[in-house]
Enzyme design. Structure first.
Site, PDB file in Angstrom:
ATOM      1  N   HIS A 189       0.827  -1.202   0.000  1.00  0.00           N
ATOM      2  CA  HIS A 189       0.000   0.000   0.000  1.00  0.00           C
ATOM      3  C   HIS A 189       0.869   1.262   0.000  1.00  0.00           C
ATOM      4  CE1 HIS A 189      -3.630   2.367   1.154  1.00  0.00           C
ATOM      5  NE2 HIS A 189      -2.725   3.124   1.762  1.00  0.00           N
ATOM      6  N   GLU A 190       1.808   1.320   0.923  1.00  0.00           N
ATOM      7  CA  GLU A 190       2.662   2.499   1.021  1.00  0.00           C
ATOM      8  C   GLU A 190       3.599   2.620  -0.176  1.00  0.00           C
ATOM      9  OE1 GLU A 190       2.096   4.773   3.151  1.00  0.00           O
ATOM     10  OE2 GLU A 190       0.619   3.574   4.249  1.00  0.00           O
ATOM     11  N   HIS A 247       1.912   4.649  -2.842  1.00  0.00           N
ATOM     12  CA  HIS A 247       2.070   6.092  -2.615  1.00  0.00           C
ATOM     13  C   HIS A 247       3.484   6.548  -3.001  1.00  0.00           C
ATOM     14  CE1 HIS A 247      -1.750   6.302  -0.618  1.00  0.00           C
ATOM     15  NE2 HIS A 247      -1.375   5.602   0.441  1.00  0.00           N
TER      16      HIS A 247
END
Length: 290
Positions: free
Chosen positions: A25-26, A29
């Site tokens: 997920h990170e 980003h």
């Protein structure tokens, strides 16, 4: 040893389950932010004091925090891990200011934020492609082969050999689809479009509410109409069909979750079925035992 309840095992399996998801997920980003020229000052898996960390050539500090309950990417211009804007970012030299999250256009910031959950979905689809490629796809035709003793489907007029074409207006391609659409509609009169002897017939059946305990011991409710399939087959899919099959499974799963959440909001399902980190941990432990 793994079969006996153990707090340390629960924590271990929770970390093994959540850490890769947080990292992916990170990373979504991080990669999109880097694509738009935003500097990442820190990339952390876990919160709190770092138990391991290193700095790469771009100046990003990579670290593992002692509390494995999430993670974060802190971009230049952020005041903290919650991405709250640092009011002093405008005072930075032009070159550094242009590498902050706040300096980017709205559409770029939106894409950076969206990239996290989008990457999680992409990861799920890729994993499903691998599983379907290894084990094949079990296809069960949405044909009724038998009825349970207390079958609301039979009471509504369905018959053996009927092929279910749609549930509540949603197209059905497999027997699993019937379950996905029926389970969240316990106690709700639901129209079923069926094919019988070459003709389409619509009947209304009300899924019976069935209660059971999930892996964490919480009692949940689900809908059942009391039917069994006529048969099934395991199909080895060609490579070009795997992405579509994976996306189809993911979309159906999301639809079911959306219906369940809507029912929780409207009071048709118990809020006890929802959970946070503790429920995630106990579920991870139960799945590992299985």
């Amino acid at each position: 040893m793994i079969d006996s309840p153990n707090f340390l095992w629960t924590i271990l399996f929770f970390v093994l389950a959540i850490s890769p998801l947080v990292f992916i997920h990170e990373m979504g980003h991080y990669l999109v932010g880097r694509w738009f020229g935003v500097k990442a000052e820190a990339f952390s898996i876990g919160f709190g004091r770092a138990i391991a960390k290193w700095t790469d050539k771009r100046g990003t500090v990579w670290q593992i925090g002692w509390l494995p309950l999430g993670g974060y990417v802190r971009f230049a211009g952020d005041m903290g891990v919650s991405s709250q804007s640092d009011p002093d970012w405008l005072k930075l030299p032009p070159e550094e200011r242009n590498r902050t999250f706040q300096s980017k256009a709205l559409w770029q910031r939106a894409l950076i934020v969206f990239a996290g959950p989008a990457t999680n979905f992409l990861f799920a689809i890729v994993m499903l492609i691998g599983l379907l490629g290894l084990y094949g796809e079990i296809r069960i035709a949405p044909k009724i082969g038998d009825f349970a003793p207390q079958s609301t489907a039979r009471e509504a007029g369905m018959q053996r050999g009927d092929r279910i074409l749609a549930v509540a207006g949603q197209s059905v391609d497999s027997f699993e689809d019937v379950g996905l659409y029926v389970q969240p509609r316990a106690g709700q009169p639901t129209p079923f479009t069926i094919e019988r002897n070459g003709k389409q017939v619509t009947v209304v059946a009300t899924p019976r509410t069935e209660k059971f305990k999930d892996l964490t011991g919480v009692e949940v409710s689900t809908g059942r109409i009391g039917i069994a399939p006529l048969g099934y087959e395991r199909v080895r899919l060609p490579a070009y069909e795997l992405p579509a099959a994976s996306v189809r499974f993911t979309v159906n799963s999301v639809k079911t979750m959306a219906v369940v959440l809507a029912q929780t909001v409207t009071g048709n399902r118990s809020i006890k079925e929802l959970g946070g980190p503790v429920k995630l941990a106990t579920t991870s432990n139960a799945v590992a035992k299985l």
